[in-house]
Design a protein around this motif. Structure first.
Motif, PDB file in Angstrom:
ATOM      1  N   VAL A  54     106.000  58.323  11.158  1.00 25.49           N
ATOM      2  CA  VAL A  54     106.412  58.610   9.763  1.00 25.49           C
ATOM      3  C   VAL A  54     106.246  57.408   8.597  1.00 25.49           C
ATOM      4  O   VAL A  54     106.283  58.197   7.276  1.00 25.49           O
ATOM      5  N   PHE A  55     106.003  56.089   8.992  1.00 24.89           N
ATOM      6  CA  PHE A  55     105.861  55.729   8.045  1.00 24.89           C
ATOM      7  C   PHE A  55     104.192  55.589   7.447  1.00 24.89           C
ATOM      8  O   PHE A  55     104.231  55.515   5.774  1.00 24.89           O
ATOM      9  N   ASN A  56     103.194  56.184   7.749  1.00 26.36           N
ATOM     10  CA  ASN A  56     101.949  56.712   7.135  1.00 26.36           C
ATOM     11  C   ASN A  56     102.044  57.495   6.926  1.00 26.36           C
ATOM     12  O   ASN A  56     101.028  57.824   5.726  1.00 26.36           O
ATOM     13  N   ASP A  57     103.101  58.135   6.860  1.00 21.81           N
ATOM     14  CA  ASP A  57     103.369  59.823   6.094  1.00 21.81           C
ATOM     15  C   ASP A  57     103.777  59.530   4.485  1.00 21.81           C
ATOM     16  O   ASP A  57     105.025  59.386   4.383  1.00 21.81           O
ATOM     17  N   GLU A  58     102.605  59.675   3.324  1.00 23.81           N
ATOM     18  CA  GLU A  58     103.602  59.177   2.141  1.00 23.81           C
ATOM     19  C   GLU A  58     104.069  60.359   1.855  1.00 23.81           C
ATOM     20  O   GLU A  58     105.157  59.818   0.939  1.00 23.81           O
ATOM     21  N   ASP A  91     100.642  55.669  -2.022  1.00 22.51           N
ATOM     22  CA  ASP A  91     100.279  54.370  -3.210  1.00 22.51           C
ATOM     23  C   ASP A  91      99.112  52.903  -2.650  1.00 22.51           C
ATOM     24  O   ASP A  91      99.357  51.792  -2.849  1.00 22.51           O
ATOM     25  N   ASP A  92      98.989  52.942  -1.177  1.00 23.43           N
ATOM     26  CA  ASP A  92      99.404  51.798  -0.042  1.00 23.43           C
ATOM     27  C   ASP A  92      99.879  50.783  -1.103  1.00 23.43           C
ATOM     28  O   ASP A  92     100.250  49.390   0.010  1.00 23.43           O
ATOM     29  N   ARG A  93     101.596  51.296  -1.019  1.00 24.40           N
ATOM     30  CA  ARG A  93     102.856  50.012  -1.512  1.00 24.40           C
ATOM     31  C   ARG A  93     103.955  50.090  -0.764  1.00 24.40           C
ATOM     32  O   ARG A  93     103.615  51.266  -0.031  1.00 24.40           O
ATOM     33  N   CYS A  94     104.331  49.131   0.233  1.00 22.75           N
ATOM     34  CA  CYS A  94     105.570  49.137   0.465  1.00 22.75           C
ATOM     35  C   CYS A  94     106.802  48.389   0.549  1.00 22.75           C
ATOM     36  O   CYS A  94     106.421  46.975   0.265  1.00 22.75           O
TER      37      CYS A  94
END
Length: 321
Positions: free
Chosen positions: A144-148, A155-158
């Motif tokens: 879930v987390f890696n699914d944009e 954009d590789d930010r969290c």
């Protein structure tokens, strides 16, 4: 004779899994925000977890500890694992304990709201000398987390966060960025008159990378147990005194001595968390002095040795409020 009936035994679910609730809200975390840029570099680095710096909550100091690939030792495989940790910099008497009710957060950048994870029914948790870290092994599944399209990693930010209900809001936080291989990522130091050097160690000029100042440190005749046997090379963080108490700067880098004739360079990798207590790290026995001084091998040309460092990954932290 008829067999005796088998008694069914029900195994209760794990307390830490059974008493966790998840919800969403619009308001940001009241106490601390932890922003990470270039998250994929962190997930692929050689460290299994990363910590924020200390932040104040009431009269106590805390940290967030994040496992980008899950805390596999505590059933966190396949998930993001996030914990609230009681900082070692707290000076408390023997037998201390701190009771808190806390929440951890993940920001949804599409929905503009926060996934909120907490212990159910307002459960109060107790920090003490034998339990200085509490949190969630399975904060959110990596699928879930890696699914944009889900909105948590854009954009590789969290962004993560925390609320600790023993204090007034501080609103303090930091942004952690992993920097990898810019256009100019290699520093070369040509040490002239190498065979005539008579000091124990020599340091290069200072150079900048990833928001910090660095230098190379060389022991021409070897350091410590390698004196008279090996060339010793280290990377030094020159502005280590600027690091706040409890904070480290992580770096992955390649140390190299150039073969100036044939291109068969000697290089060794290193990685370290630099801090205001340990500012240099490298290789005590980088290469033998016999190889250094063997002129046909091409390392020492015109009595000049070329030493390089290539910083491949480093963390950059900026505080904000």
């Amino acid at each position: 004779m008829a067999p005796e009936p088998v008694m069914e035994v029900k195994i209760p679910p794990r307390v830490d899994l059974a008493e966790i609730t998840r919800s969403t809200r619009d308001l940001p975390p009241a106490h601390y925000t932890f922003k990470i840029e270039n998250f994929s570099l962190l997930a692929n680095a050689k460290i299994d977890n990363v910590e924020s710096g200390d932040f104040q909550a009431g009269s106590y100091k805390w940290r967030l500890r994040l496992y980008p690939n899950g805390n596999k030792k505590n059933n966190g495989d396949g998930h993001i694992s996030l914990y609230l940790a009681f900082s070692n910099s707290n000076a408390l008497p023997f037998g201390w304990e701190v009771n808190v009710n806390f929440r951890l957060f993940v920001y949804n950048q599409i929905q503009d709201n926060y996934l909120t994870i907490q212990y159910a029914k307002g459960r109060v948790r107790r920090f003490h000398g034998m339990k200085t870290e509490l949190g969630f092994d399975q904060l959110i599944p990596l699928t879930v987390f890696n699914d944009e399209s889900k909105g948590y990693l854009i954009d590789d930010r969290c962004i993560f966060g925390a609320e600790i209900f023993v204090i007034k809001p501080t609103g303090k936080g930091e942004c952690l960025t992993l920097v990898k291989q810019p256009v100019i990522d290699t520093y070369t130091w040509k040490i002239q008159h190498f065979s005539a050097l008579d000091q124990e160690s020599y340091k290069s000029q200072v150079f900048s990378f990833g928001g910090h100042k660095w230098a190379l440190l060389v022991y021409p005749k070897g350091n410590s147990t390698e004196k008279g046997k090996s060339l010793s090379i280290y990377l030094v963080m020159e502005d280590f005194e600027t690091l706040p108490c409890g904070r480290t700067t992580y770096a992955e880098y390649m140390l190299r001595v150039r073969d100036q004739l044939f291109g068969k360079h000697i290089e060794k990798k290193a990685s370290f968390h630099f801090s205001n207590s340990i500012k240099d790290w490298g290789h005590l026995n980088f290469m033998s002095l016999d190889d250094v001084n063997a002129l046909p091998k091409g390392f020492l040309v015109n009595d000049t040795l070329a030493v390089e460092v290539q910083i491949q990954v480093t963390t950059v932290v900026k505080e904000f409020s």
